[in-house]
Design an enzyme around this catalytic site. Structure first.
Site, short mmCIF file in Angstrom:
data_model
loop_
_atom_site.label_atom_id
_atom_site.label_comp_id
_atom_site.label_asym_id
_atom_site.label_seq_id
_atom_site.Cartn_x
_atom_site.Cartn_y
_atom_site.Cartn_z
N LYS A 284 0.58 -16.73 19.39
CA LYS A 284 1.43 -16.41 18.24
C LYS A 284 0.96 -15.08 17.65
CE LYS A 284 3.64 -19.00 14.55
NZ LYS A 284 3.83 -20.30 13.92
N GLU A 373 9.48 -35.63 9.62
CA GLU A 373 9.82 -36.07 8.26
C GLU A 373 10.16 -37.56 8.18
OE1 GLU A 373 10.94 -33.28 9.67
OE2 GLU A 373 10.11 -31.67 8.43
N ARG A 401 16.37 -35.12 6.68
CA ARG A 401 16.05 -35.85 7.91
C ARG A 401 15.66 -37.31 7.65
NH1 ARG A 401 14.12 -32.42 12.54
NH2 ARG A 401 16.08 -31.30 12.75
C1 LIG Z 1 12.65 -30.26 10.29
C2 LIG Z 1 11.77 -29.08 9.98
N1 LIG Z 1 10.59 -29.29 9.37
C3 LIG Z 1 9.80 -28.23 9.09
C4 LIG Z 1 10.17 -26.96 9.40
C5 LIG Z 1 9.31 -25.77 8.98
N2 LIG Z 1 8.82 -25.05 10.17
C6 LIG Z 1 9.39 -23.91 10.58
S1 LIG Z 1 8.65 -23.28 11.92
C7 LIG Z 1 7.53 -24.53 11.95
C8 LIG Z 1 6.47 -24.54 13.00
C9 LIG Z 1 7.06 -24.58 14.35
O1 LIG Z 1 6.04 -24.58 15.30
P1 LIG Z 1 6.39 -24.27 16.80
O2 LIG Z 1 7.61 -25.01 17.20
O3 LIG Z 1 5.17 -24.52 17.60
O4 LIG Z 1 6.78 -22.74 16.80
P2 LIG Z 1 5.82 -21.48 16.53
O5 LIG Z 1 6.09 -21.07 15.12
O6 LIG Z 1 4.41 -21.89 16.75
O7 LIG Z 1 6.27 -20.47 17.50
C10 LIG Z 1 7.74 -25.42 10.91
C11 LIG Z 1 6.92 -26.60 10.62
C12 LIG Z 1 11.44 -26.80 10.01
N3 LIG Z 1 11.92 -25.60 10.32
N4 LIG Z 1 12.20 -27.87 10.29
#
Ligand SMILES: Cc1ncc(C[n+]2csc(CCOP(=O)(O)OP(=O)(O)O)c2C)c(N)n1
Length: 632
Positions: A284, A373, A401
């Site tokens: 990342k 969630e 959700r």
């Molecule tokens: C249902 C939901 N919960 C929380 C989030 C907040 N959120 C946005 S990106 C993220 C992390 C995603 O991690 P990953 O899929 O590994 O992608 P990365 O950012 O590491 O590339 C979170 C928790 C969201 N977008 N949707």
């Protein structure tokens, strides 16, 4: 060499670039993301990490005919730049500009609208099955999902269904070992084991067999595997592999920053039918050292210096004024120190909601459960059944959700779960997917649920204090994104009587009933109106449910014109609760409801969006003037 990106408007232009020059395209794309995001802030680390993947996908696949579905979509900046939006990218996330997330109404290359996580596999499966039904056998469908999003239940529901349906889809697992905060749970540990375990470290004979079927293209994959034997591990047909057990062919893990390697693998995988999963390893923030070093901080850093990596303070940030989320985090810790039954639950947002403050001091009593969630709510219900008082912090829009879990697992059993909904109301630049505008409507129709919203951060503290007192039952508290008001907010706790609002100011011409932080707009509006000799009474209702009937009776007796104001959907929300109360008692008054209209509001600053919806101070003044004019 000349700048290549300048001549790439669409994937068709990218396809003209020689394979050996793809690394240069990646470098230029990165440079552009750094340059743009440094002055027009948004998500950062995630897009930086998938630059090679993005270029490889658009080099190999034939979008928009082939469908690329990004999970969450916060990593799709490179995709946007390569698909017709390079010249508009400076408007990313701004009012009337392009959205920070893939959006079908914005581009035919955005195959599916996203913002909330873990939806990509289900959507890809639907698109793939529709292609089968339509006889579009050559259409390729790819879901790109991060290891964090893979912790969400929906991702598994999609995998299970796709594996059984034998659909022709490719899932790319972008594994950077991070969510926003470090990824958590068994799946995350499993991915780490896959990278390190000896069992996964040798090439399985199966991979050769599969690829021999596809001799011509297979050679590319074989060449790559040979070349990268030290880094590339591969598994095929192994039931001990989770994805294989679910019916997917698993490939990887492979280096997600080798753009040429990725294009070759993707070309190979195009020829392999059925459900496939390619596991790629990325970093990342790749390509910007400060972001590589602190991925959480650089998930969405705000404005920064593109050379030094210094993150600038928000222009409106006053060090003495705390964000609501900090007030939540500090207050939770204070309460937890006093009440040993209090526990904290967050689905993957410890730093976003500031529960990390409690986690640091009480790691055993505050839980990050992954991007999950619905699970978070039922997990909290389990804790509450056993006498704990869980504070579940979920951003308002993500709480959507968990609706069945709130009703079935918490409210029906009258459990003492405190739902703290951060980012309640219009959130600004994240736009339609993230506005927390539904919660007042969807919480207030649940029996047993207390529905509250503080006008400022001291009220937030007092509501949190009140919610953890004995036998309060399910209790929801929603507060906005951004800063509170008072300089000194660490006041002693005061219990608030549930269902009691407060009169903020007397007046004669119009009564305004506000909920939550919108009360502060009323305070501003009153000042402006007083200068015009217009006298407005103001009540901060605090609770949507139970609603303060004494105040409503008082207002009905004293005023013919009433305004309600909320930072949420008008339909079914706070104003509707007031109307229902009046209707049930046969009270006939002119009530104008201000709030978010019955449509999806796009991105902009919060100020711009409050203005657009007409419930900022100016909007209130205008409404009051119009009411008075008509009544004269
Ligand atoms: C249902 C939901 N919960 C929380 C989030 C907040 N959120 C946005 S990106 C993220 C992390 C995603 O991690 P990953 O899929 O590994 O992608 P990365 O950012 O590491 O590339 C979170 C928790 C969201 N977008 N949707």
């Amino acid at each position: 060499m000349a700048n290549l990106l300048e001549n790439i408007d669409y994937p068709s232009d990218l396809k003209k670039v020689k394979e050996k020059n793809l690394p240069q395209v990646c470098a230029e794309l990165r440079e552009m993301i750094i340059r743009e995001a440094s002055c027009n802030p948004g998500h950062f680390g995630a897009s930086m990490g998938v630059v090679e993947l993005t270029v490889a996908l658009h080099y190999v696949y034939n979008a928009p005919y082939d469908k690329l579905i990004w999970d969450v979509g916060h990593q799709a900046y490179g995709h946007k730049i390569l698909t017709g939006r390079r010249k508009q990218f400076h408007t990313n996330r701004s009012y009337k500009g392009i959205s920070g997330f893939p959006n079908r109404s914005e581009s035919e290359y955005d195959a599916f609208g996203v913002g909330h996580s873990s939806t990509s596999i289900s959507a890809a499966l639907g698109i793939s099955i529709a292609a089968q039904l339509n006889g579009e056998k050559d259409r390729k469908v790819v879901a790109i999902i991060g290891d964090g999003s893979m912790t969400g239940g929906m991702a598994f529901e999609g995998l299970n269904n796709a594996g059984g349906a034998n659909a022709d889809i490719l899932v790319i697992l972008n594994d950077n070992n991070m969510s926003i905060d470090p990824n958590v749970g068994g799946i995350s540990r499993y991915f780490v084991r896959m990278q390190t375990s000896k069992a996964y470290n040798k090439l399985r004979s199966g991979v050769w067999q599969v690829l021999k079927h596809f001799r011509k293209t297979g050679r590319n994959m074989l060449a790559l595997l040979r070349k990268h034997q030290h880094a590339v591990k591969s598994l095929v047909f192994d039931d001990s592999n989770l994805f294989e057990a679910l019916g997917f062919r698993y490939f990887g893990p492979v280096d997600g920053h080798d753009v040429v390697g990725l294009t070759r693998i993707l070309n190979d995988l195009k020829e392999i039918p059925g459900p496939k999963l390619l596991h790629i390893l990325t970093k990342k923030g790749k390509g910007f050292i400060p972001a590589e070093k602190d991925a959480t901080k650089w998930h969405a850093p705000g404005k920064f210096d593109a050379v030094t990596g210094e993150i600038f303070k928000e222009s409106d940030s006053n060090p003495k004024i705390a964000k609501y989320q900090i007030v939540f985090g500090q207050t939770l810790l204070e309460l937890a120190r006093k009440n040993s039954e209090i526990v904290g639950v967050t689905p993957a947002m410890p730093s976003g909601c500031s529960m990390n403050i409690m986690m640091e001091e009480m790691p055993d009593r505050a839980f990050d459960v992954g991007i999950a969630e619905p699970h978070a709510v039922t997990f909290a219900a389990g804790l509450a059944v056993s006498g704990k008082i869980p504070f579940v912090n979920i951003y308002s829009s993500f709480m959507q959700r968990s609706y069945d879990q709130i009703i079935h697992d918490v409210a029906l059993q009258k459990l003492n779960v405190v739902f703290c909904m951060d980012r309640g109301g219009l959130v600004g630049a994240d736009g339609a997917t993230h506005h927390g505008v539904f919660d007042l409507s969807f919480m207030r129709n649940i029996p047993n649920m207390t529905v509250s919203a503080p006008m400022d951060e001291i009220e937030l503290r007092n509501l949190m204090y009140t919610a953890q007192l004995p036998d309060k039952g399910p209790f929801s508290i929603r507060y906005p994104r951004g800063n509170g008001l008072n300089r000194e907010w660490k006041t002693d706790f005061v219990e608030i009587t549930v269902g009691k609002g407060r009169k903020m100011a007397d007046g004669n011409d119009v009564a305004i009933l506000s909920i939550g932080h919108t009360g502060n707009f009323v305070t501003q509006a009153r000042k402006m109106l007083t200068a015009e000799n217009i006298s407005v009474a103001h009540y901060d209702m605090r609770f949507v449910k139970p609603i303060d009937s004494e105040i409503l009776d008082e207002v009905a007796a004293g005023f013919d014109q009433i305004i309600t104001i909320e930072d949420g959907l008008i339909d079914g929300g706070f104003g509707s609760a007031v109307l229902e109360y009046f209707a049930s008692r046969g009270i006939q008054k002119k009530v104008v409801r201000l709030g978010v209209p019955d449509r999806f509001v796009e991105q902009g600053t919060q100020k711009e969006l409050y203005r657009e919806c007409g419930f900022d101070a100016e909007g209130i003044c205008q409404t009051v003037r119009d009411m008075i004019k008509v009544s004269v």
